[in-house]
Design a protein around this motif. Structure first.
Motif, PDB file in Angstrom:
ATOM      1  N   LYS A 125      -3.727   5.474   6.260  1.00  0.00           N
ATOM      2  CA  LYS A 125      -2.725   6.504   5.982  1.00  0.00           C
ATOM      3  C   LYS A 125      -1.999   6.197   4.677  1.00  0.00           C
ATOM      4  O   LYS A 125      -1.903   5.051   4.252  1.00  0.00           O
ATOM      5  CB  LYS A 125      -1.682   6.519   7.103  1.00  0.00           C
ATOM      6  CG  LYS A 125      -2.171   7.029   8.435  1.00  0.00           C
ATOM      7  CD  LYS A 125      -0.983   7.086   9.402  1.00  0.00           C
ATOM      8  CE  LYS A 125      -1.399   7.359  10.823  1.00  0.00           C
ATOM      9  NZ  LYS A 125      -0.255   7.246  11.740  1.00  0.00           N
ATOM     10  N   GLU A 126      -1.464   7.234   4.080  1.00  0.00           N
ATOM     11  CA  GLU A 126      -0.597   7.048   2.929  1.00  0.00           C
ATOM     12  C   GLU A 126       0.854   7.214   3.392  1.00  0.00           C
ATOM     13  O   GLU A 126       1.114   7.627   4.525  1.00  0.00           O
ATOM     14  CB  GLU A 126      -0.939   8.067   1.851  1.00  0.00           C
ATOM     15  CG  GLU A 126      -2.400   7.997   1.450  1.00  0.00           C
ATOM     16  CD  GLU A 126      -2.636   8.267  -0.007  1.00  0.00           C
ATOM     17  OE1 GLU A 126      -1.743   8.832  -0.652  1.00  0.00           O
ATOM     18  OE2 GLU A 126      -3.721   7.900  -0.490  1.00  0.00           O
ATOM     19  N   LEU A 127       1.756   6.926   2.486  1.00  0.00           N
ATOM     20  CA  LEU A 127       3.177   6.980   2.826  1.00  0.00           C
ATOM     21  C   LEU A 127       3.565   8.322   3.451  1.00  0.00           C
ATOM     22  O   LEU A 127       4.313   8.380   4.428  1.00  0.00           O
ATOM     23  CB  LEU A 127       4.005   6.709   1.555  1.00  0.00           C
ATOM     24  CG  LEU A 127       5.530   6.668   1.698  1.00  0.00           C
ATOM     25  CD1 LEU A 127       5.962   5.676   2.767  1.00  0.00           C
ATOM     26  CD2 LEU A 127       6.172   6.300   0.357  1.00  0.00           C
ATOM     27  N   GLU A 128       3.028   9.393   2.893  1.00  0.00           N
ATOM     28  CA  GLU A 128       3.387  10.739   3.352  1.00  0.00           C
ATOM     29  C   GLU A 128       2.923  10.988   4.792  1.00  0.00           C
ATOM     30  O   GLU A 128       3.412  11.908   5.457  1.00  0.00           O
ATOM     31  CB  GLU A 128       2.768  11.809   2.443  1.00  0.00           C
ATOM     32  CG  GLU A 128       3.260  11.777   1.004  1.00  0.00           C
ATOM     33  CD  GLU A 128       2.757  10.576   0.220  1.00  0.00           C
ATOM     34  OE1 GLU A 128       1.643  10.081   0.520  1.00  0.00           O
ATOM     35  OE2 GLU A 128       3.497  10.092  -0.661  1.00  0.00           O
ATOM     36  N   LYS A 146      15.161   3.824   0.341  1.00  0.00           N
ATOM     37  CA  LYS A 146      15.175   4.979  -0.569  1.00  0.00           C
ATOM     38  C   LYS A 146      13.793   5.248  -1.150  1.00  0.00           C
ATOM     39  O   LYS A 146      13.355   6.391  -1.255  1.00  0.00           O
ATOM     40  CB  LYS A 146      16.152   4.722  -1.716  1.00  0.00           C
ATOM     41  CG  LYS A 146      17.585   5.062  -1.382  1.00  0.00           C
ATOM     42  CD  LYS A 146      18.451   4.972  -2.628  1.00  0.00           C
ATOM     43  CE  LYS A 146      19.777   5.676  -2.395  1.00  0.00           C
ATOM     44  NZ  LYS A 146      20.647   5.626  -3.573  1.00  0.00           N
ATOM     45  N   LEU A 147      13.114   4.171  -1.542  1.00  0.00           N
ATOM     46  CA  LEU A 147      11.784   4.328  -2.134  1.00  0.00           C
ATOM     47  C   LEU A 147      10.788   4.872  -1.106  1.00  0.00           C
ATOM     48  O   LEU A 147       9.902   5.652  -1.426  1.00  0.00           O
ATOM     49  CB  LEU A 147      11.281   2.992  -2.683  1.00  0.00           C
ATOM     50  CG  LEU A 147      12.101   2.379  -3.824  1.00  0.00           C
ATOM     51  CD1 LEU A 147      11.471   1.078  -4.278  1.00  0.00           C
ATOM     52  CD2 LEU A 147      12.217   3.345  -4.996  1.00  0.00           C
ATOM     53  N   LEU A 148      10.954   4.454   0.141  1.00  0.00           N
ATOM     54  CA  LEU A 148       9.958   4.805   1.160  1.00  0.00           C
ATOM     55  C   LEU A 148      10.252   6.140   1.853  1.00  0.00           C
ATOM     56  O   LEU A 148       9.331   6.804   2.335  1.00  0.00           O
ATOM     57  CB  LEU A 148       9.888   3.698   2.222  1.00  0.00           C
ATOM     58  CG  LEU A 148       9.261   2.359   1.779  1.00  0.00           C
ATOM     59  CD1 LEU A 148       9.590   1.265   2.781  1.00  0.00           C
ATOM     60  CD2 LEU A 148       7.749   2.484   1.632  1.00  0.00           C
ATOM     61  N   LYS A 164      12.885   8.528   0.724  1.00  0.00           N
ATOM     62  CA  LYS A 164      13.625   9.481  -0.112  1.00  0.00           C
ATOM     63  C   LYS A 164      15.025   9.792   0.424  1.00  0.00           C
ATOM     64  O   LYS A 164      15.651  10.773   0.025  1.00  0.00           O
ATOM     65  CB  LYS A 164      12.832  10.783  -0.322  1.00  0.00           C
ATOM     66  CG  LYS A 164      11.481  10.573  -1.007  1.00  0.00           C
ATOM     67  CD  LYS A 164      10.904  11.851  -1.543  1.00  0.00           C
ATOM     68  CE  LYS A 164       9.511  11.672  -2.116  1.00  0.00           C
ATOM     69  NZ  LYS A 164       9.400  10.650  -3.163  1.00  0.00           N
ATOM     70  N   TYR A 210       3.246   8.967   7.285  1.00  0.00           N
ATOM     71  CA  TYR A 210       4.147   8.362   8.268  1.00  0.00           C
ATOM     72  C   TYR A 210       5.435   9.171   8.363  1.00  0.00           C
ATOM     73  O   TYR A 210       5.873   9.773   7.381  1.00  0.00           O
ATOM     74  CB  TYR A 210       4.496   6.926   7.872  1.00  0.00           C
ATOM     75  CG  TYR A 210       3.345   5.964   8.048  1.00  0.00           C
ATOM     76  CD1 TYR A 210       3.007   5.482   9.312  1.00  0.00           C
ATOM     77  CD2 TYR A 210       2.592   5.543   6.967  1.00  0.00           C
ATOM     78  CE1 TYR A 210       1.945   4.597   9.480  1.00  0.00           C
ATOM     79  CE2 TYR A 210       1.527   4.670   7.127  1.00  0.00           C
ATOM     80  CZ  TYR A 210       1.211   4.203   8.383  1.00  0.00           C
ATOM     81  OH  TYR A 210       0.164   3.342   8.543  1.00  0.00           O
ATOM     82  N   PHE A 224       5.276  -4.004   9.181  1.00  0.00           N
ATOM     83  CA  PHE A 224       4.519  -3.056   8.351  1.00  0.00           C
ATOM     84  C   PHE A 224       3.014  -3.343   8.336  1.00  0.00           C
ATOM     85  O   PHE A 224       2.289  -2.786   7.526  1.00  0.00           O
ATOM     86  CB  PHE A 224       5.065  -3.009   6.911  1.00  0.00           C
ATOM     87  CG  PHE A 224       6.392  -2.321   6.812  1.00  0.00           C
ATOM     88  CD1 PHE A 224       6.461  -0.946   6.639  1.00  0.00           C
ATOM     89  CD2 PHE A 224       7.566  -3.038   6.929  1.00  0.00           C
ATOM     90  CE1 PHE A 224       7.691  -0.300   6.589  1.00  0.00           C
ATOM     91  CE2 PHE A 224       8.798  -2.399   6.873  1.00  0.00           C
ATOM     92  CZ  PHE A 224       8.861  -1.020   6.699  1.00  0.00           C
ATOM     93  N   LYS A 265       0.830  -1.207   0.000  1.00  0.00           N
ATOM     94  CA  LYS A 265       0.000   0.000   0.000  1.00  0.00           C
ATOM     95  C   LYS A 265       0.866   1.259   0.000  1.00  0.00           C
ATOM     96  O   LYS A 265       0.580   2.224  -0.695  1.00  0.00           O
ATOM     97  CB  LYS A 265      -0.887   0.019   1.248  1.00  0.00           C
ATOM     98  CG  LYS A 265      -2.176  -0.758   1.094  1.00  0.00           C
ATOM     99  CD  LYS A 265      -3.082  -0.520   2.288  1.00  0.00           C
ATOM    100  CE  LYS A 265      -4.501  -0.970   1.970  1.00  0.00           C
ATOM    101  NZ  LYS A 265      -5.416  -0.814   3.111  1.00  0.00           N
ATOM    102  N   LEU A 266       1.912   1.231   0.823  1.00  0.00           N
ATOM    103  CA  LEU A 266       2.791   2.401   0.911  1.00  0.00           C
ATOM    104  C   LEU A 266       3.520   2.642  -0.410  1.00  0.00           C
ATOM    105  O   LEU A 266       3.745   3.778  -0.817  1.00  0.00           O
ATOM    106  CB  LEU A 266       3.812   2.222   2.034  1.00  0.00           C
ATOM    107  CG  LEU A 266       3.244   2.103   3.458  1.00  0.00           C
ATOM    108  CD1 LEU A 266       4.371   1.960   4.471  1.00  0.00           C
ATOM    109  CD2 LEU A 266       2.369   3.310   3.796  1.00  0.00           C
ATOM    110  N   ALA A 295       0.169  -0.647   8.476  1.00  0.00           N
ATOM    111  CA  ALA A 295      -0.093   0.186   7.295  1.00  0.00           C
ATOM    112  C   ALA A 295      -1.319  -0.299   6.527  1.00  0.00           C
ATOM    113  O   ALA A 295      -1.857   0.405   5.678  1.00  0.00           O
ATOM    114  CB  ALA A 295       1.132   0.192   6.384  1.00  0.00           C
ATOM    115  N   ILE A 296      -1.777  -1.504   6.835  1.00  0.00           N
ATOM    116  CA  ILE A 296      -2.965  -2.060   6.197  1.00  0.00           C
ATOM    117  C   ILE A 296      -4.204  -1.245   6.520  1.00  0.00           C
ATOM    118  O   ILE A 296      -5.025  -0.938   5.671  1.00  0.00           O
ATOM    119  CB  ILE A 296      -3.229  -3.495   6.707  1.00  0.00           C
ATOM    120  CG1 ILE A 296      -2.174  -4.433   6.202  1.00  0.00           C
ATOM    121  CG2 ILE A 296      -4.608  -3.972   6.312  1.00  0.00           C
ATOM    122  CD1 ILE A 296      -2.325  -5.819   6.779  1.00  0.00           C
TER     123      ILE A 296
END
Lengths: 392, 392
Positions: free
Chosen positions: B254-257, B196-198, B200, B259, B246, A196-197, B249-250
């Motif tokens: 919330k979205e990645l931003e 890096k993906l999660l 930046k 967290y 993780f 999801k992330l 996160a289910i």
């Protein structure tokens, strides 16, 4: 419709829930026919009433627990003419949510949970399936699904790997004889949570569908990427073996948005499936277990997942151990809780009708008992098990 | 400065590289003094020249390989008065990049790679360190670092777990006696790639620093989250154990931003460290290995990582197996390749000066030999090993 009809109280009280961190799984008994036309209640020679019907299955996301409450209210309580059970009915419940949500079910539906231990229920569920439902277990290798004939006298010991939000690994030595020997926190919850992330997918199914279209080599670092396209043959690593999951993201100079979500989903699925297969094999090896049954809702019959797990077990065990899958993989705990049914008014002697299972698969989807199912419910309508129960 | 001075050709030709998927590791010999004042060359009784100096260490990101080429040109070739080695010098090289980048090094620096097998080098490096460098190995538990005195007669067998981009697990039975028995694709490349993906983050160090400040409970699903705050005591799982990495996160919506990147980094570090610790333990168990040495650049002396790995090994083995770490963890392969040095003009008899290692730790950082190091180089200046080599 008379709610006092034993068929209906049978239906209500023959309901089991397995409430996990991600999903709620339901198993319930649905007697044949809605108007007694097919004579589904037969009084046996010993005075017992035999009710014929089906075990039906449904699942809900735990975060949408209200949908589950609605489903039970509409399709089990109301369908039986009951608005609120008013503490009258206790149902079997297992999984962590049997503790967490006990008050909610009592308050909203008047249902009291009769709690069953989670591991115990899983083992009971698998043993029930393997012993009584034909064509339940199968292997999956090289795109071939092959049903396995289980010899009941040669069933134990085996390793049960249940992949829920997390993963439990249980050595099973017999009925009620088992030990949780291992587990891993990298499970279905990790796949969906990270997925999801990383991809903005909203659901497990969407994420699986995405992964189906992806290519893991875009983002995984392969042996060939490190060795300039060649194998590391001395230790048996081919150039296409994954050296580092997500390792290419280190050096590509790309950001998350630059990758296709389907490739990310594919790498994630591969990483988690492979890891579970490896840890399962290492645990099977410890105890000399040749058969590993994989269950839980993570697999969901997806060929790529089963293939990855099978290949991992085959690779690491050099063909010694075998990965096996179950048709009712997602409902092991709920089924196990169901088989432990026993209350003051009647005991259950669950007898699946072997010869009619295939028929049930066809019949079930347009059966009357599903007419009230709200759109949010996700019923595995191809997997009902035809059976009868004895009321004593 | 006379480039014909044996000290300088010694320096040039005593260089070993380990080129992995993520990092390039360098080990080179730096003779003491730049102007012979301290008499670092001693002619022994047997006619051999004994050169005193230090083994120095440096690392570069593989994707910034030009920095590595510059470093070698400026600090090793040019420092010795050589502009281009013109195929004159062969240096030891191991890791996949020894194949992938051989042409580049020849073209740019005139250096020819004398390739050493990766696993062989790792094992040689660890054996060299354990046998000759005091206070090399240590345990880390409950915030306590404790150096381990290694009995050379009771060193084997042990399990070496090298955590690079991916992870290799090697059973070591003696000098040159080893077998790669397992591995996992969830390694340092996964940590940095997913990280890096999660988050930046741009670098491994930045990501580690982030993880230091985070809280994994924000995003990991704990046993207590499933069980409504209680333990699952029957199988020994406390409410604070991670059920699903993780997993929260289910359902958070919330979205990645939403967290904090530090919490994401922490969960990721915990997931990967714990998984490596578990797989390592399961492999140690297979072969009855009580000691597990963890090496590779993933660990980087970070307390949280070592603690997670130690706890995993301790937990799964019920205290039977012990996780141990190495001060020169990141340079095992490069060191091993270095110890195999042998060319037409001289052989190496590497003799670390045990009693001066501690002094070297202090001396090295302001040593003259580092004066040309460009800012992009990352030199482990606290870890030089004082030693002498024999030129025959």
């Amino acid at each position: 419709m008379d709610p006092k009809d034993s068929r209906f109280s049978t239906q209500i009280s023959h309901l089991a829930l397995d409430i996990g961190g991600t999903l709620i799984k339901l198993v319930y008994f649905s007697p044949n026919g809605d108007n007694c036309e097919d004579g589904s209640i037969v009084v046996g020679n010993n005075g017992c009433s035999v009710v014929q019907g089906r075990l039906c299955f449904a699942k809900f996301e735990t975060r949408k627990i209200d949908d589950c409450l609605d489903f039970i209210r509409l399709n089990i309580l109301q369908h039986s003419g009951v608005q609120h059970a008013r503490d009258k009915f206790s149902v079997k419940a297992t999984g962590g949510g049997a503790f967490k949500f006990a008050d909610l079910f009592k308050e909203k539906l008047g249902i009291v949970f009769d709690k069953e231990d989670e591991m115990h229920s899983l083992v009971c569920g698998v043993n029930f399936l393997l012993k009584t439902v034909p064509r339940e277990a199968f292997t999956y290798l090289d795109g071939q699904k092959e049903f396995v004939q289980i010899d009941h006298n040669d069933l134990y010991p085996y390793l049960l790997v249940n992949i829920g939000s997390g993963v439990s690994m249980i050595k099973v030595d017999g009925d009620g004889k088992y030990e949780r020997i291992s587990g891993t926190s990298l499970g279905g919850g990790t796949f969906l949570g990270l997925g999801k992330l990383l991809t903005k997918c909203k659901s497990f199914d969407e994420l699986l569908e995405l992964s189906h279209q992806g290519n893991n080599r875009v983002i995984d670092m392969l042996v060939g990427d490190i060795y300039g396209g060649t194998d590391y043959s001395k230790i048996g690593l081919s150039s296409t073996a994954i050296a580092s999951s997500f390792g290419k993201a280190i050096s590509d100079g790309k950001e998350l948005e630059d990758y296709q979500p389907e490739d990310v989903a594919r790498s994630l699925l591969r990483m988690i499936s492979n890891n579970i297969g490896q840890i399962a094999y290492l645990n099977a090896l410890r105890f000399g277990l040749k058969r590993i049954f994989f269950g839980g809702f993570f697999i969901r019959g997806l060929e790529y997942t089963m293939d990855t797990i099978s290949v991992a077990v085959h690779f690491w065990s050099r063909g010694e151990a075998k990965a096996m899958f179950l048709r009712h993989e997602g409902f092991l705990g709920a089924l196990g809780a169901f088989t432990s049914y026993k209350d003051q008014s009647h005991s259950t002697d669950l007898k699946p009708h072997h010869h009619t299972v295939e028929r049930a698969v066809v019949k079930c989807s347009d059966d009357d008992s599903f007419r009230h199912i709200p759109v949010t419910a996700n019923v595995n309508d191809g997997e009902a098990i035809e059976c009868s129960i004895n009321l004593v």
